[in-house]
Each structure stands twice: as structure tokens, then as C-alpha cells.
Design a protein around this motif. Structure first.
Motif, PDB file in Angstrom:
ATOM      1  N   TYR A  57       0.472   1.829  12.580  1.00 17.38           N
ATOM      2  CA  TYR A  57       0.065   3.017  11.849  1.00 17.38           C
ATOM      3  C   TYR A  57       1.248   3.978  11.814  1.00 17.38           C
ATOM      4  O   TYR A  57       1.902   4.209  12.824  1.00 17.38           O
ATOM      5  CB  TYR A  57      -1.131   3.682  12.528  1.00 17.38           C
ATOM      6  CG  TYR A  57      -2.366   2.825  12.498  1.00 17.38           C
ATOM      7  CD1 TYR A  57      -3.247   2.886  11.436  1.00 17.38           C
ATOM      8  CD2 TYR A  57      -2.641   1.932  13.527  1.00 17.38           C
ATOM      9  CE1 TYR A  57      -4.389   2.083  11.393  1.00 17.38           C
ATOM     10  CE2 TYR A  57      -3.767   1.131  13.501  1.00 17.38           C
ATOM     11  CZ  TYR A  57      -4.631   1.214  12.435  1.00 17.38           C
ATOM     12  OH  TYR A  57      -5.743   0.412  12.401  1.00 17.38           O
ATOM     13  N   GLU A  74      -1.945   9.323   7.477  1.00 13.35           N
ATOM     14  CA  GLU A  74      -1.551   8.116   8.199  1.00 13.35           C
ATOM     15  C   GLU A  74      -1.821   6.885   7.349  1.00 13.35           C
ATOM     16  O   GLU A  74      -2.858   6.759   6.717  1.00 13.35           O
ATOM     17  CB  GLU A  74      -2.333   8.031   9.514  1.00 13.35           C
ATOM     18  CG  GLU A  74      -1.827   6.956  10.441  1.00 13.35           C
ATOM     19  CD  GLU A  74      -2.512   6.999  11.785  1.00 13.35           C
ATOM     20  OE1 GLU A  74      -1.837   7.332  12.767  1.00 13.35           O
ATOM     21  OE2 GLU A  74      -3.707   6.709  11.829  1.00 13.35           O
ATOM     22  N   ARG A  75      -0.844   5.960   7.353  1.00 11.25           N
ATOM     23  CA  ARG A  75      -0.986   4.692   6.626  1.00 11.25           C
ATOM     24  C   ARG A  75      -0.834   3.562   7.629  1.00 11.25           C
ATOM     25  O   ARG A  75      -0.355   3.757   8.740  1.00 11.25           O
ATOM     26  CB  ARG A  75       0.083   4.591   5.531  1.00 11.25           C
ATOM     27  CG  ARG A  75      -0.101   5.656   4.495  1.00 11.25           C
ATOM     28  CD  ARG A  75       0.937   5.746   3.406  1.00 11.25           C
ATOM     29  NE  ARG A  75       1.850   4.645   3.213  1.00 11.25           N
ATOM     30  CZ  ARG A  75       2.880   4.693   2.371  1.00 11.25           C
ATOM     31  NH1 ARG A  75       3.120   5.779   1.675  1.00 11.25           N
ATOM     32  NH2 ARG A  75       3.694   3.663   2.228  1.00 11.25           N
ATOM     33  N   LYS A  76      -1.258   2.373   7.232  1.00  9.37           N
ATOM     34  CA  LYS A  76      -1.092   1.233   8.135  1.00  9.37           C
ATOM     35  C   LYS A  76      -0.274   0.151   7.446  1.00  9.37           C
ATOM     36  O   LYS A  76      -0.282   0.010   6.227  1.00  9.37           O
ATOM     37  CB  LYS A  76      -2.422   0.702   8.631  1.00  9.37           C
ATOM     38  CG  LYS A  76      -3.325   0.074   7.627  1.00  9.37           C
ATOM     39  CD  LYS A  76      -4.598  -0.389   8.345  1.00  9.37           C
ATOM     40  CE  LYS A  76      -5.489  -1.171   7.403  1.00  9.37           C
ATOM     41  NZ  LYS A  76      -6.681  -1.679   8.102  1.00  9.37           N
TER      42      LYS A  76
END
Length: 127
Positions: free
Chosen positions: A12, A21-23
Motif C-alpha cells: 500500500y 492510499e493505493r495498492k
């Protein structure tokens, strides 16, 4: 950036502090995880006796007293002789800092670096 024990193949992250937040998936195949075994440890052979004595006799004088025992610790092995074909000869130019003089006194040689002073040099300077 953070990892999760529950999802070992996912990282993340935030591209910017203010971004959501990105994964990101690290593994191409989620069902095939890398082995949990660590690689074999490679043991370092350590310093040669010649190098140990070189550091002690030539480099120690430029170390601060607090780092002398880390950088240029007095070797526990005998000093190599000129007969050792795989070692270079060690210069014995400074008689006051020779290994035998240091061994007899039990004290380290005084530093030649004017910015580095031992406690005794500071005390004698303040008198």
C-alpha cells in the motif's frame, strides 16, 4: 508505504502525501509465494594480520580516542615478519609508537592529528 501480514503480495502506498492510499500487487501469481527460507550466511574471513597491524600502527593515530578501539583495535595475532611472502613489510618509523613500546606501556600511542587530543593532552594543555 505499508505492508500487511494478511496480504504478503500487496504494498500500500501514496504517490503524494495528500493522495489517497493505493495498492500494488508485487507477485504475478498470488498462489505461488516465495520460500520463507533465508539465504545461507557467508562468513567473512576477517582482516589479515598484516592489515590489522597496519590499521593499528598507521591509522589509529588519526582516530578519536572513542573510535580507536573500533577502527584500529590492537591485534591479538603476532606481527607479521618480512619473511612472510604474502604480506608487505610494515614500517617501523616511529619508535615511540612501536608495537613493543605500546605493549610494555599498555597505552595507545598519542594522536598526531592536531584536532584530536587525548584526555592527558587536554589536561596538560589546561595546566
Amino acid at each position: 508505504m505499508r505492508f500487511s501480514h494478511d496480504e504478503p503480495d500487496i504494498v500500500y502506498f501514496k504517490p503524494y502525501v495528500s493522495s489517497p492510499e493505493r495498492k500494488f500487487q508485487l507477485l504475478k501469481k498470488v498462489d505461488i509465494l516465495p520460500p520463507g527460507l533465508l539465504p545461507t550466511v557467508i562468513q567473512s574471513p576477517g582482516l589479515t594480520p598484516y592489515r590489522q597491524w597496519y590499521l593499528y600502527k598507521k591509522i589509529c593515530e588519526y582516530c578519536t580516542p572513542s573510535t580507536q578501539d573500533i577502527v584500529a583495535l590492537k591485534p591479538t595475532v603476532d606481527q607479521p615478519t618480512a619473511n612472510d611472502s604474502d604480506n608487505e613489510e610494515i614500517d617501523n618509523e616511529a619508535p615511540s609508537t612501536s608495537a613493543s613500546a605500546v605493549a610494555k606501556s599498555g597505552k595507545r600511542p598519542a594522536t598526531k592529528n592536531p584536532k584530536v587530543q587525548t584526555k592527558n593532552q587536554k589536561a596538560s594543555k589546561n595546566k
